[in-house]
Design an enzyme around this catalytic site. Sequence first.
Site, PDB file in Angstrom:
ATOM      1  N   ARG A  84      31.916  -6.472 -30.457  1.00  0.00           N
ATOM      2  CA  ARG A  84      31.232  -5.173 -30.088  1.00  0.00           C
ATOM      3  C   ARG A  84      32.315  -4.387 -28.993  1.00  0.00           C
ATOM      4  NH1 ARG A  84      25.264  -4.312 -28.884  1.00  0.00           N
ATOM      5  NH2 ARG A  84      25.481  -6.298 -27.539  1.00  0.00           N
ATOM      6  N   ARG A 106      10.496  -4.112 -24.432  1.00  0.00           N
ATOM      7  CA  ARG A 106      10.820  -5.333 -24.697  1.00  0.00           C
ATOM      8  C   ARG A 106       9.957  -6.634 -24.323  1.00  0.00           C
ATOM      9  NH1 ARG A 106      16.722  -4.160 -24.404  1.00  0.00           N
ATOM     10  NH2 ARG A 106      18.088  -5.948 -24.963  1.00  0.00           N
ATOM     11  N   ARG A 153      31.125  -4.976 -22.984  1.00  0.00           N
ATOM     12  CA  ARG A 153      29.994  -5.265 -22.336  1.00  0.00           C
ATOM     13  C   ARG A 153      30.354  -6.542 -21.461  1.00  0.00           C
ATOM     14  NH1 ARG A 153      24.616  -3.795 -25.130  1.00  0.00           N
ATOM     15  NH2 ARG A 153      24.068  -5.425 -23.910  1.00  0.00           N
ATOM     16  N   ARG A 201      20.253 -13.971 -23.623  1.00  0.00           N
ATOM     17  CA  ARG A 201      19.526 -12.762 -24.145  1.00  0.00           C
ATOM     18  C   ARG A 201      19.032 -12.988 -25.299  1.00  0.00           C
ATOM     19  NH1 ARG A 201      24.697  -9.539 -24.991  1.00  0.00           N
ATOM     20  NH2 ARG A 201      23.525  -8.029 -25.663  1.00  0.00           N
ATOM     21  N   LYS A 233      20.852  -1.767 -33.601  1.00  0.00           N
ATOM     22  CA  LYS A 233      19.632  -0.849 -33.007  1.00  0.00           C
ATOM     23  C   LYS A 233      20.311   0.518 -32.632  1.00  0.00           C
ATOM     24  CE  LYS A 233      17.903  -3.587 -29.845  1.00  0.00           C
ATOM     25  NZ  LYS A 233      18.957  -4.699 -30.128  1.00  0.00           N
TER      26      LYS A 233
HETATM   27  P1  ADP Z   1      22.052  -3.682 -30.806  1.00  0.00           P
HETATM   28  O1  ADP Z   1      22.196  -2.253 -30.156  1.00  0.00           O
HETATM   29  O2  ADP Z   1      21.133  -4.161 -31.710  1.00  0.00           O
HETATM   30  O3  ADP Z   1      22.589  -4.565 -29.796  1.00  0.00           O
HETATM   31  P2  ADP Z   1      24.738  -2.550 -31.923  1.00  0.00           P
HETATM   32  O4  ADP Z   1      24.157  -1.547 -32.785  1.00  0.00           O
HETATM   33  O5  ADP Z   1      25.520  -2.325 -30.858  1.00  0.00           O
HETATM   34  O6  ADP Z   1      23.577  -3.631 -31.687  1.00  0.00           O
HETATM   35  O7  ADP Z   1      25.522  -3.567 -33.026  1.00  0.00           O
HETATM   36  C1  ADP Z   1      26.360  -4.700 -32.491  1.00  0.00           C
HETATM   37  C2  ADP Z   1      27.533  -4.699 -33.164  1.00  0.00           C
HETATM   38  O8  ADP Z   1      27.625  -5.053 -34.497  1.00  0.00           O
HETATM   39  C3  ADP Z   1      28.436  -3.479 -32.927  1.00  0.00           C
HETATM   40  O9  ADP Z   1      29.585  -3.970 -32.571  1.00  0.00           O
HETATM   41  C4  ADP Z   1      28.313  -2.892 -34.307  1.00  0.00           C
HETATM   42  O10 ADP Z   1      29.478  -2.067 -34.683  1.00  0.00           O
HETATM   43  C5  ADP Z   1      28.215  -3.823 -35.249  1.00  0.00           C
HETATM   44  N1  ADP Z   1      27.232  -3.483 -36.550  1.00  0.00           N
HETATM   45  C6  ADP Z   1      25.919  -2.974 -36.344  1.00  0.00           C
HETATM   46  N2  ADP Z   1      25.414  -3.005 -37.402  1.00  0.00           N
HETATM   47  C7  ADP Z   1      26.058  -3.408 -38.132  1.00  0.00           C
HETATM   48  C8  ADP Z   1      26.060  -4.036 -39.679  1.00  0.00           C
HETATM   49  N3  ADP Z   1      25.028  -3.652 -40.534  1.00  0.00           N
HETATM   50  N4  ADP Z   1      26.998  -4.796 -40.194  1.00  0.00           N
HETATM   51  C9  ADP Z   1      28.032  -5.220 -39.504  1.00  0.00           C
HETATM   52  N5  ADP Z   1      28.117  -5.013 -38.256  1.00  0.00           N
HETATM   53  C10 ADP Z   1      27.434  -4.004 -37.603  1.00  0.00           C
HETATM   54  P1  AMP Z   2      20.768  -3.854 -24.307  1.00  0.00           P
HETATM   55  O1  AMP Z   2      21.928  -2.825 -24.062  1.00  0.00           O
HETATM   56  O2  AMP Z   2      19.622  -3.320 -25.091  1.00  0.00           O
HETATM   57  O3  AMP Z   2      21.462  -5.047 -24.954  1.00  0.00           O
HETATM   58  O4  AMP Z   2      20.409  -4.360 -22.978  1.00  0.00           O
HETATM   59  C1  AMP Z   2      21.056  -4.845 -21.981  1.00  0.00           C
HETATM   60  C2  AMP Z   2      20.270  -5.685 -20.778  1.00  0.00           C
HETATM   61  O5  AMP Z   2      19.939  -4.616 -20.030  1.00  0.00           O
HETATM   62  C3  AMP Z   2      19.423  -6.465 -21.404  1.00  0.00           C
HETATM   63  O6  AMP Z   2      19.738  -7.868 -21.365  1.00  0.00           O
HETATM   64  C4  AMP Z   2      18.450  -6.557 -20.235  1.00  0.00           C
HETATM   65  O7  AMP Z   2      18.935  -7.300 -18.754  1.00  0.00           O
HETATM   66  C5  AMP Z   2      18.450  -5.111 -19.691  1.00  0.00           C
HETATM   67  N1  AMP Z   2      17.476  -4.401 -20.436  1.00  0.00           N
HETATM   68  C6  AMP Z   2      17.470  -3.388 -21.194  1.00  0.00           C
HETATM   69  N2  AMP Z   2      16.265  -2.902 -21.670  1.00  0.00           N
HETATM   70  C7  AMP Z   2      15.419  -3.659 -20.969  1.00  0.00           C
HETATM   71  C8  AMP Z   2      13.942  -3.467 -21.096  1.00  0.00           C
HETATM   72  N3  AMP Z   2      13.392  -2.668 -21.899  1.00  0.00           N
HETATM   73  N4  AMP Z   2      13.408  -4.292 -20.328  1.00  0.00           N
HETATM   74  C9  AMP Z   2      14.090  -5.304 -19.399  1.00  0.00           C
HETATM   75  N5  AMP Z   2      15.342  -5.476 -19.511  1.00  0.00           N
HETATM   76  C10 AMP Z   2      16.107  -4.703 -20.247  1.00  0.00           C
END
Ligand code: ADP
Ligand code: AMP
Length: 218
Positions: free
Chosen positions: A127, A88, A161, A172, A13
């Site tokens: 990541r 969410r 993170r 999660r 995302k």
């Molecule tokens: P989210 O925001 O949904 O938690 P991220 O965008 O942070 O996910 O992506 C998670 C990890 O996977 C990051 O390290 C990113 O660089 C990698 N990633 C994202 N999209 C892809 C893809 N299509 N193929 C391989 N790796 C990806």
């Molecule tokens: P994310 O960066 O989206 O993976 O979010 C990291 C953490 O933030 C999640 O595991 C939750 O603990 C909290 N969080 C982020 N967005 C929300 C949301 N919309 N509602 C509740 N908790 C959230």
Amino acid sequence: MNLILLGPPGAGKGTQAEGLAAKHDLVQLSTGAMLRAAVKAGTEVGLKADAVMKKGGLVSDDIVVRIIKDRIAEPDCENGFILDGFPRTLPQAAALEKMLRSAKRRLDAVIELKVDDKVLVERISGRFSCSKCSAGYHDTFKPTKVRGVCDTCGSKDFTRRADDKAETVQARLMAYYKETSPLIGYYFAKGRLETVDGMGSIEQVGADIEAAIENLAG
Ligand code: ADP
Ligand code: AMP
């Protein structure tokens, strides 16, 4: 244009929101990033959110709804935004609908990114991001072009993170399936949902998202 990217942690995302925001001149709104900033700054919200985030649970609806409500009222969101990590829960989706209605704005598309659980774990465990500009990377799938140097801002400072550890990832994922996945049906019923295969390359997924947006918003 106002978009939601929906999907489990690690689905891509944030990565896709970065690209879409630049291409369509939209603001990327990540509640996770906002909460992490609040934790770092030690604000009241940050103090409340910290323990929940460390355990991989969801922060209360009240807190995140207030954050988003204040943020989308800011002038830079006028052209549109991409919600990444919000809503969410069903109550968050209902609150979003209410705030968009009262601001006379519409939701153009909800893009669900579908990725296998095994791959999610792989993506999350590799990541990292730039400490200065927050650009996102992956050890294997999206390394920096020059080792140890951010492609976007040239910084040499990176961060991982605290909640990207294997133990927390399970919690999660559970929170996603229990609390967030019902939103897929919710937006499908509203005729706003497009599902995109998130298993391909970053570029392929980006192209598929563009096509999905055309379908819904076009
Ligand atoms: P989210 O925001 O949904 O938690 P991220 O965008 O942070 O996910 O992506 C998670 C990890 O996977 C990051 O390290 C990113 O660089 C990698 N990633 C994202 N999209 C892809 C893809 N299509 N193929 C391989 N790796 C990806
Ligand atoms: P994310 O960066 O989206 O993976 O979010 C990291 C953490 O933030 C999640 O595991 C939750 O603990 C909290 N969080 C982020 N967005 C929300 C949301 N919309 N509602 C509740 N908790 C959230």
